[in-house]
Each structure stands twice: as structure tokens, then as C-alpha cells.
Design a protein around this motif. Structure first.
Motif, PDB file in Angstrom:
ATOM      1  N   SER A   2       0.834  -1.199   0.000  1.00  0.00           N
ATOM      2  CA  SER A   2       0.000   0.000   0.000  1.00  0.00           C
ATOM      3  C   SER A   2       0.873   1.255   0.000  1.00  0.00           C
ATOM      4  CB  SER A   2      -0.902   0.001   1.230  1.00  0.00           C
ATOM      5  OG  SER A   2      -0.142   0.327   2.366  1.00  0.00           O
ATOM      6  N   GLU A   3       0.222   2.352  -0.288  1.00  0.00           N
ATOM      7  CA  GLU A   3       0.965   3.612  -0.370  1.00  0.00           C
ATOM      8  C   GLU A   3       1.582   3.981   0.978  1.00  0.00           C
ATOM      9  OE1 GLU A   3      -0.357   7.821  -2.094  1.00  0.00           O
ATOM     10  OE2 GLU A   3      -1.133   6.056  -3.139  1.00  0.00           O
ATOM     11  N   VAL A   4       0.776   3.742   2.022  1.00  0.00           N
ATOM     12  CA  VAL A   4       1.257   4.044   3.375  1.00  0.00           C
ATOM     13  C   VAL A   4       2.531   3.272   3.678  1.00  0.00           C
ATOM     14  CG1 VAL A   4       0.679   4.010   5.819  1.00  0.00           C
ATOM     15  CG2 VAL A   4      -1.102   4.488   4.126  1.00  0.00           C
ATOM     16  N   ALA A   5       2.502   1.998   3.259  1.00  0.00           N
ATOM     17  CA  ALA A   5       3.658   1.154   3.537  1.00  0.00           C
ATOM     18  C   ALA A   5       4.894   1.676   2.817  1.00  0.00           C
ATOM     19  CB  ALA A   5       3.365  -0.279   3.123  1.00  0.00           C
ATOM     20  N   VAL A   6       4.693   2.165   1.584  1.00  0.00           N
ATOM     21  CA  VAL A   6       5.820   2.705   0.827  1.00  0.00           C
ATOM     22  C   VAL A   6       6.417   3.904   1.553  1.00  0.00           C
ATOM     23  CG1 VAL A   6       6.515   3.809  -1.314  1.00  0.00           C
ATOM     24  CG2 VAL A   6       4.925   1.881  -1.373  1.00  0.00           C
ATOM     25  N   ILE A   7       5.519   4.788   1.977  1.00  0.00           N
ATOM     26  CA  ILE A   7       5.991   5.973   2.700  1.00  0.00           C
ATOM     27  C   ILE A   7       6.695   5.570   3.986  1.00  0.00           C
ATOM     28  CG2 ILE A   7       5.227   8.047   3.926  1.00  0.00           C
ATOM     29  CD1 ILE A   7       3.009   8.274   1.824  1.00  0.00           C
ATOM     30  N   ALA A   9       8.247   2.757   4.580  1.00  0.00           N
ATOM     31  CA  ALA A   9       9.543   2.179   4.267  1.00  0.00           C
ATOM     32  C   ALA A   9      10.547   3.288   3.959  1.00  0.00           C
ATOM     33  CB  ALA A   9       9.409   1.230   3.079  1.00  0.00           C
ATOM     34  N   ARG A  10      10.078   4.303   3.207  1.00  0.00           N
ATOM     35  CA  ARG A  10      10.952   5.415   2.846  1.00  0.00           C
ATOM     36  C   ARG A  10      11.420   6.157   4.097  1.00  0.00           C
ATOM     37  NH1 ARG A  10       8.059   8.523  -1.669  1.00  0.00           N
ATOM     38  NH2 ARG A  10       8.235   6.758  -3.088  1.00  0.00           N
ATOM     39  N   ARG A  11      10.437   6.350   4.988  1.00  0.00           N
ATOM     40  CA  ARG A  11      10.763   7.065   6.223  1.00  0.00           C
ATOM     41  C   ARG A  11      11.794   6.312   7.047  1.00  0.00           C
ATOM     42  NH1 ARG A  11       5.493   8.549   8.904  1.00  0.00           N
ATOM     43  NH2 ARG A  11       5.024  10.232   7.480  1.00  0.00           N
ATOM     44  N   ARG A  12      11.606   4.997   7.056  1.00  0.00           N
ATOM     45  CA  ARG A  12      12.537   4.181   7.843  1.00  0.00           C
ATOM     46  C   ARG A  12      13.942   4.331   7.269  1.00  0.00           C
ATOM     47  NH1 ARG A  12       9.250  -0.141   9.053  1.00  0.00           N
ATOM     48  NH2 ARG A  12       9.670  -1.032   7.025  1.00  0.00           N
ATOM     49  N   TRP A  13      14.016   4.337   5.942  1.00  0.00           N
ATOM     50  CA  TRP A  13      15.308   4.516   5.291  1.00  0.00           C
ATOM     51  C   TRP A  13      15.953   5.830   5.693  1.00  0.00           C
ATOM     52  CZ3 TRP A  13      19.150   2.398   2.731  1.00  0.00           C
ATOM     53  CH2 TRP A  13      18.970   1.092   2.257  1.00  0.00           C
ATOM     54  N   LEU A  14      15.130   6.864   5.681  1.00  0.00           N
ATOM     55  CA  LEU A  14      15.648   8.190   6.037  1.00  0.00           C
ATOM     56  C   LEU A  14      16.160   8.206   7.471  1.00  0.00           C
ATOM     57  CD1 LEU A  14      13.375  10.913   4.450  1.00  0.00           C
ATOM     58  CD2 LEU A  14      15.881  10.791   4.449  1.00  0.00           C
ATOM     59  N   ALA A  15      15.372   7.595   8.355  1.00  0.00           N
ATOM     60  CA  ALA A  15      15.744   7.596   9.765  1.00  0.00           C
ATOM     61  C   ALA A  15      17.043   6.840   9.982  1.00  0.00           C
ATOM     62  CB  ALA A  15      14.632   6.969  10.597  1.00  0.00           C
ATOM     63  N   LEU A  16      17.240   5.803   9.174  1.00  0.00           N
ATOM     64  CA  LEU A  16      18.434   4.983   9.367  1.00  0.00           C
ATOM     65  C   LEU A  16      19.633   5.493   8.573  1.00  0.00           C
ATOM     66  CD1 LEU A  16      16.908   1.393   9.422  1.00  0.00           C
ATOM     67  CD2 LEU A  16      17.883   2.691  11.319  1.00  0.00           C
ATOM     68  N   ALA A  17      19.397   6.495   7.741  1.00  0.00           N
ATOM     69  CA  ALA A  17      20.468   6.971   6.859  1.00  0.00           C
ATOM     70  C   ALA A  17      21.774   7.288   7.592  1.00  0.00           C
ATOM     71  CB  ALA A  17      19.984   8.179   6.064  1.00  0.00           C
ATOM     72  N   PRO A  18      21.740   8.020   8.699  1.00  0.00           N
ATOM     73  CA  PRO A  18      23.011   8.315   9.369  1.00  0.00           C
ATOM     74  C   PRO A  18      23.765   7.049   9.751  1.00  0.00           C
ATOM     75  CG  PRO A  18      21.215   9.585  10.329  1.00  0.00           C
ATOM     76  CD  PRO A  18      20.596   8.605   9.386  1.00  0.00           C
ATOM     77  N   ALA A  19      23.030   6.039  10.208  1.00  0.00           N
ATOM     78  CA  ALA A  19      23.679   4.793  10.599  1.00  0.00           C
ATOM     79  C   ALA A  19      24.355   4.146   9.397  1.00  0.00           C
ATOM     80  CB  ALA A  19      22.649   3.840  11.203  1.00  0.00           C
ATOM     81  N   TYR A  20      23.627   4.115   8.261  1.00  0.00           N
ATOM     82  CA  TYR A  20      24.223   3.538   7.055  1.00  0.00           C
ATOM     83  C   TYR A  20      25.454   4.329   6.632  1.00  0.00           C
ATOM     84  CZ  TYR A  20      20.199   0.498   6.447  1.00  0.00           C
ATOM     85  OH  TYR A  20      19.260  -0.463   6.624  1.00  0.00           O
ATOM     86  N   LEU A  21      25.372   5.646   6.791  1.00  0.00           N
ATOM     87  CA  LEU A  21      26.490   6.508   6.413  1.00  0.00           C
ATOM     88  C   LEU A  21      27.721   6.165   7.248  1.00  0.00           C
ATOM     89  CD1 LEU A  21      26.695   8.893   4.387  1.00  0.00           C
ATOM     90  CD2 LEU A  21      26.720  10.386   6.415  1.00  0.00           C
ATOM     91  N   VAL A  22      27.513   6.047   8.544  1.00  0.00           N
ATOM     92  CA  VAL A  22      28.630   5.745   9.440  1.00  0.00           C
ATOM     93  C   VAL A  22      29.232   4.394   9.103  1.00  0.00           C
ATOM     94  CG1 VAL A  22      29.239   5.204  11.826  1.00  0.00           C
ATOM     95  CG2 VAL A  22      27.825   7.209  11.319  1.00  0.00           C
ATOM     96  N   ILE A  23      28.338   3.397   8.951  1.00  0.00           N
ATOM     97  CA  ILE A  23      28.834   2.053   8.635  1.00  0.00           C
ATOM     98  C   ILE A  23      29.592   2.081   7.317  1.00  0.00           C
ATOM     99  CG2 ILE A  23      28.135  -0.281   7.982  1.00  0.00           C
ATOM    100  CD1 ILE A  23      25.851  -0.022   9.992  1.00  0.00           C
ATOM    101  N   GLY A  24      29.054   2.821   6.322  1.00  0.00           N
ATOM    102  CA  GLY A  24      29.696   2.912   5.017  1.00  0.00           C
ATOM    103  C   GLY A  24      31.068   3.556   5.102  1.00  0.00           C
ATOM    104  N   VAL A  25      31.112   4.733   5.737  1.00  0.00           N
ATOM    105  CA  VAL A  25      32.363   5.488   5.752  1.00  0.00           C
ATOM    106  C   VAL A  25      33.423   4.811   6.605  1.00  0.00           C
ATOM    107  CG1 VAL A  25      33.421   7.653   6.503  1.00  0.00           C
ATOM    108  CG2 VAL A  25      31.269   7.680   5.223  1.00  0.00           C
TER     109      VAL A  25
END
Ligand code: ADP
Ligand code: MG
Lengths: 301, 362
Positions: A2-7, A9-25
């Protein structure tokens, strides 16, 4: 979806972005650089030539004889074996000692418990190098260990027990360095243990050992396994104990890596050894996951 | 104990004292529990029931005194050397072991052959109606099921004595009531001596062969449920078990096992005696509310006036006042067709059922 689920999922990605950045760098990119270097050619003046080569890995197992043929050379495998054996032995000693210490602490009244846990962490306040040098003095010629033997006239002509610069000394160093990392997780799992279960076991005719084996150890297993990983992984890569207490004569994987980068200027080989070390660590972590899954299933109340 | 006990003694507790620092939890307890008896320790929270049970199990050392199990002194033995098992209040099941392994724990420790372990465990699980749950972990069971696993686990090694510390207190009311009958049946079927701890007087009355009432570390009375309820020896017992009327009285005449007393400034009553009293002595009597019999005015032992009435479902509690000002509670059945209601201010006659009044020890 559903559309809500997509949003969502996107939000979760955004929230986790700093963590992914740290792990990446800080993790993925350095690791990739390391793996890349291990497949390049050595520049004897430091650094590498950007040419693909598996020389570094070949060097780990083979050497060239006078005719330029590759012959099997077990020297580095011996180092690998020694490293694994030392790390495993240190882990085993830490499990035995750490469990006893954690058990002792957890049987104290709560206020003293907190104090003791706090004391366990005190060694972390001092630089590891300083503490390792302290062991050099303790174990070395005329050190604290030697002196009672000297007083009793039990020492040979060289005037020392000869503890320093042996595998035993490395083992002592590793055990000493990583013991707190064993005590803390075991303590954490013992603290959650319901001591009425110990009473229930003794009510059902179990003596202390049986209770330990059948009730306490299985329920503390997650802590023991976590502690074992926390000790084994860094002990395998440690180079301070081997260098200072092993006298840099007995190479381990850790000291070998350090030597390749700092002294021998063979970056690809150093990186290759680091990759091999990494593979071992990953393998032991995989084992850990499997073990905890079993213990976790059993430990569910 | 003044009580004489039929059969052999399973547990003898001789002058047991337990001190925690300068607090004395048990102040010299002496009890004799008979073989194959369902014996209950009853008392309010904090009176030392658990402490006494733990001393029998071996988890607490006695400060003074001795514990005898079938003639052998056991106070110095550790728990694992005592042939008694405990059903813990919160069950204390081993969470990492299946129901089967929990029940087998004691048997395996006693080094029974595997075939016998298997057979006994199945038998025990059948006894508590859990034969289909052998492979579950305790965490996958309901509270009532866990409770029955705890029972099976403690019964499996066939201990000489089973100790139960408020095993029903964590269950809801319906289950608790059902388990009362279950426990009695288990005791009868296994022939094991049960020592049962509870603070619930109804539970104690419903299940026990005999009850010891405890208060602040001291035994108040030991006897059958009937003894305890119908013939309480002191004010605490009379008050703790059921409802009662306390009546101040003066001893008029002492007879064989009974006395004539004056209450409410002139009413003459008879009461049973369980101890010596002297003529002229002021005493307190206990009279259960259901033992008042209401008659037509002028026909009973005395006249009373109705003060108030509380409806409680199966019965009502009616407050009566005697001419001298003594107030009594009368438990009146609400059985259908049970006659007309009583209004406040109405006059009635009353008498007391035969043998209904007990003279309490001060
Ligand atoms: N380990 C202990 N230390 C100090 N006091 C205790 C200890 N255990 C029990 N007590 C005290 O002893 C008394 C009796 O406790 P317990 O036997 O648990 O009562 P019960 O089971 O009848 O509710 C209580 O007042 C309790 O506070
Ligand atoms: Mg209790």
C-alpha cells in the motif's frame, strides 16, 4: 504494497540513513580498500602499485626457491595456527576465570555487586600499552614473579624463571587484557538468573556441580558465548601482547600485519593477512550466531 | 502438643527458632505432623510460614531446635540430602528444559534407570493431566499448567514429604477451587505426607486433615478444620478463621468440660472449656454468627432488637442488640421461602445452638 507502507519504508530509510552513512564510511569503504590493496603489487618504498596480483595470498602459503619455483612454505600457517591457539587458549582461560568472578560478584549483596562491577572496568581507564609494559616488568628478569624464587635460591644461573618472551607470557597478556570483556556479559546474564531455580535444583537432589551444569550454565550460555566472542576476536588480532610480552619473536597474525605495514613495507601482504584474519573472525561470528540461536531458544522463559 | 496423633510421625519440629539478625521470625515452634497427613500451616502474611517450610526443606538453617523426619534428625543436612520435595510458590520450573526433563530432573539425580525415569515421568504427567505436554517448554504453558508441572516434578521422586508453599495463590479463583480437590486427590493417591502453606483460611479448611494456625512466629492452635473453626482456643484463631462474635462474660460455675457464664449483665449461657477457668473470672467468648437461632419474641433465651441488615447473597448479616447493649452478628440464610424479612427496630427472641460458644484463652 500500500501507499502508506511505501511511505513508511521510505521514512525508515531516512531515519536509518546516518547509521548507514557511518557504517559505510568507517567500515565498508576501509574494508574494500583493504581487500583491494591485498590484490595489488608491493612497492618496496611503501604503498602499492595499482596492478592486479594475487602475490600476497601466494606468499602466505608458498615461497620461491633458488630456481624461482613456488614451494610450499608453512611458516605463515604456523603463525596462523599459533594465533588461533593463543586466542582460543586465552578465551578458554577467560571463560573459566570470568565465570568464577561473575558468579562471585552476583552472589554478593546488590550494593557491593555494583562496586565490584565498577572495579572490573577500572583497567580500561589506563592505556593498554602502559599496562602491557607493566607485565613486562612483572614477568621479566628480577620482576615480582621472579623475586620469591630468587629469595629461595631456586633460580638457575641466568637469574630468571624465563617467563617473559614466551607463549605463556603472551597468553597471560591476552587473558589479562580481555578478561573484563568476559566478566561483564557473563555477569549480565547471571544477574538475570532466577536464583530460586538453584534452590529448586538442590531441592531435587542436585549438588553444586550438577546445578551449575544443568541449570546455571545453560541459562548463562548467551553471556558466555558473547564473552567468548568479545575475547576471541580481538585476541586473534592483538599485536601488543605478542610484541611486548612475546618479544616480537613469536609472530601472531596481529603482529604480522603490524610488521608488514610498519616495518616491512609490504602493504599487499599485510592487507592479505588482515583479510585472512577477517575471514576467521567472520567464521567465529557465524558460529556464534548458530550457538546463540540454540541457546536463545532454550533460554526463553 | 496436646493433640495425640494417629500413626507414625512424619515430621517433628522441636522448639524451632529462626532469627534474622535481631528479628525473630520463629519463636520456638513445636509441631508433630503424622505420616500420610494433609497438614496445613495457616496464618497471615509474614507470620513465618514460608520460613518454617524452608527450614524443613533445608534452605534456611535453624537458629535453635531440631527437625526430625521419620525419626531422623535432619536439621544439619543440606537440601539435596533431604528426602523432601517442594512445590514453590512461583513454581521455579527450569525454563530451558522441556516439561519431561523438568519432571525427570530429580529422578535422574537419584540415578534411576532410563526406563524407570521414562515410566515415572509419564505416570506423573498423567496424574496431573499433562500427558500431551511432555515436549513443551514451561514458557509455553498457562499458569495452571505450570503449577501442575511443578507438582509432578516434586512428586516424581516420591519424596517422604511434599512441601507446598502457597501453590495456588497465583491462580485465578475458579482454577484455585478446582485445584483444591486435585491436591487432595493427589495426596490420597500417592500416600505422601503433604505440608501445605496458605494464608487462605477457606483453602485450609477445605483441604486439610489438620491445620496449625501461626501468628508472628508462634503456633496458636493445632487441630482438624472442625476443631479450628468450631472450637477456636484463642481470640486470634477465632478472628482469623471465619467471622465471629466476641462476647465479654463472667464465669458463674465450672462444670465438667464446660462452664456456666453470665453475659450482657444477666443472660446465663453454657460454653465448652478447653482450659481451666475459675468462678468469677472475666473471659471472652466466641460465637459464630450462624450459631444464633432466632425465635418468636419471648420464646428464646433472651430478647434482641434488630439494628441493621447487610445482604451478602446466600445469606445476610443481621446486627442484633441485647438488652444490656451487647451487639451480635447473626448470619441469616437467604434460602427461598425463608420467611419474612426483618426490619430495623423489630424485636426478636434468640437462643444459641448447642455447643456453639467457646471460651477463649486470654
Ligand atoms: N532472609 C530474611 N531476612 C530477614 N527477614 C526475613 C527473611 N526472610 C523472612 N524474613 C521475615 O520473617 C518473617 C516471616 O517471613 P515468611 O516466613 O516469609 O512469612 P510468610 O510466609 O508467613 O508470609 C517476615 O517478617 C519476614 O520479613
Ligand atoms: Mg510465604
Amino acid at each position: 504494497m500500500s501507499e502508506v507502507a511505501v511511505i513508511d519504508a521510505r521514512r525508515r530509510w531516512l531515519a536509518l540513513a546516518p547509521a548507514y552513512l557511518v557504517i559505510g564510511v568507517f567500515m565498508v569503504i576501509p574494508l574494500m580498500i583493504m581487500v583491494a590493496i591485498s590484490f595489488m603489487e608491493q612497492n618496496v618504498y611503501g604503498g602499492v602499485f595499482r596492478v592486479f596480483s594475487t602475490d600476497a595470498y601466494t606468499q602466505f602459503l608458498f615461497q620461491r626457491d633458488f630456481d624461482g619455483n613456488l614451494v610450499f612454505n608453512p611458516a605463515y600457517l604456523v603463525i596462523l595456527g599459533r594465533s588461533v591457539a593463543l586466542a582460543a587458549a586465552a578465551t578458554a582461560i577467560c571463560v573459566a576465570v570470568g565465570f568464577s568472578v561473575a558468579w562471585f560478584i552476583v552472589r554478593q549483596p546488590p550494593r557491593r555487586r555494583n562496586l565490584l562491577v565498577f572495579l572490573i572496568t577500572i583497567p580500561f581507564w589506563t592505556n593498554l600499552l602502559v599496562r602491557a609494559y607493566a607485565w613486562v616488568i612483572i614477568l621479566g628478569r628480577g620482576g615480582v614473579i621472579d623475586s620469591p624464587f630468587r629469595a629461595l635460591g631456586l633460580l638457575g644461573p641466568d637469574g630468571t624463571l624465563g617467563l617473559l618472551y614466551t607463549n605463556t607470557a603472551i597468553l597471560i597478556g591476552l587473558t589479562y587484557t580481555y578478561l573484563p570483556l568476559m566478566v561483564l556479559p557473563i555477569y549480565a546474564s547471571l544477574e538475570k538468573l532466577d536464583f530460586r531455580l538453584v534452590e529448586a535444583a538442590s531441592d531435587l537432589y542436585a549438588d553444586k556441580w550438577w546445578t551449575m551444569r544443568q541449570v546455571v550454565l545453560p541459562l548463562a550460555a548467551p553471556g558466555v558465548i558473547a564473552g567468548a566472542i568479545l575475547v576471541f576476536v580481538p585476541a586473534l588480532g592483538d599485536f601488543i601482547s605478542p610484541n611486548l610480552l612475546g618479544g616480537a619473536k613469536r609472530l601472531t597474525l596481529g603482529s604480522l600485519v603490524q610488521f608488514q605495514f610498519a616495518t616491512a613495507r609490504n602493504w599487499p601482504f599485510g592487507a592479505a593477512v588482515a583479510v585472512i584474519l577477517l575471514v576467521f573472525v567472520m567464521a567465529s561470528l557465524a558460529l556464534y550466531v548458530r550457538l546463540t540461536r540454540k541457546a536463545g531458544k532454550a533460554g526463553q522463559p | 502438643m496436646s493433640e495425640s496423633i494417629a500413626g507414625t510421625e512424619a515430621i517433628g519440629i522441636r522448639n524451632a527458632v529462626k532469627r534474622y539478625g535481631d528479628f525473630t521470625a520463629l519463636k520456638g515452634v513445636t509441631l508433630s505432623i503424622a505420616d500420610n497427613e494433609f497438614f496445613t500451616l495457616l496464618g497471615p502474611s509474614g507470620c513465618g510460614k514460608t520460613t518454617l517450610l524452608r527450614m524443613i526443606a533445608g534452605f534456611e538453617a535453624v537458629s535453635e531446635g531440631e527437625i526430625v523426619l521419620y525419626g531422623e534428625r535432619i536439621a544439619h543436612l543440606p537440601p539435596d540430602k533431604r528426602p523432601v520435595n517442594t512445590v514453590f510458590q512461583h513454581y521455579a520450573l527450569f525454563p530451558h528444559m522441556s516439561v519431561f526433563d523438568n519432571v525427570a530432573f530429580g529422578l535422574r539425580r537419584l540415578r534411576k534407570p532410563p526406563g524407570e525415569v521414562e515410566r515415572t515421568v509419564r505416570e506423573m504427567l498423567a496424574l496431573v493431566h499433562l500427558q500431551d505436554f511432555a515436549d513443551r517448554l514451561p514458557g509455553q504453558l498457562s499458569g495452571g499448567q505450570q503449577q501442575r508441572v511443578a507438582l509432578a516434578r516434586a512428586l516424581a521422586p516420591h519424596p517422604q514429604v511434599l512441601l507446598l508453599d502457597e501453590p495456588l495463590s497465583a491462580l485465578d479463583l475458579k482454577l484455585r477451587q478446582a485445584m483444591r480437590g486435585e491436591l487432595q486427590r493427589l495426596q490420597r493417591d500417592t500416600g505422601i505426607t503433604f505440608v501445605f502453606v496458605t494464608h487462605d483460611q477457606e483453602e485450609a479448611l477445605a483441604m486439610s486433615d489438620r491445620i496449625a494456625v501461626l501468628r508472628a512466629g508462634e503456633v496458636q492452635q493445632v487441630g482438624t478444620p472442625e476443631d479450628i473453626y468450631l472450637r477456636p482456643e484463642n481470640r486470634f484463631v477465632a478472628d482469623f478463621i471465619g467471622d465471629t462474635n466476641f462476647i465479654e462474660a463472667r464465669v458463674e460455675r465450672v462444670l465438667e468440660g464446660a462452664a456456666e457464664l453470665i453475659i450482657d449483665g444477666g443472660i446465663r449461657v453454657r460454653a465448652r472449656l478447653s482450659h481451666r477457668v475459675a468462678p468469677g473470672e472475666a473471659v471472652t467468648l466466641s460465637l459464630r454468627p450462624e450459631n444464633i437461632v432466632i425465635t418468636a419474641p419471648g420464646e428464646g433465651l433472651a430478647e434482641a432488637r434488630v439494628l441493621a441488615q447487610t445482604f451478602l447473597g446466600p445469606n445476610s448479616l443481621v446486627t442484633l442488640e441485647l438488652p444490656g447493649g451487647t451487639r451480635l452478628h447473626w448470619r441469616r440464610s437467604n434460602q427461598s421461602g425463608g420467611g419474612q424479612g426483618l426490619g430495623p427496630g423489630e424485636s426478636v427472641g434468640l437462643r444459641f445452638a448447642e455447643d456453639a460458644i467457646a471460651v477463649l484463652r486470654s
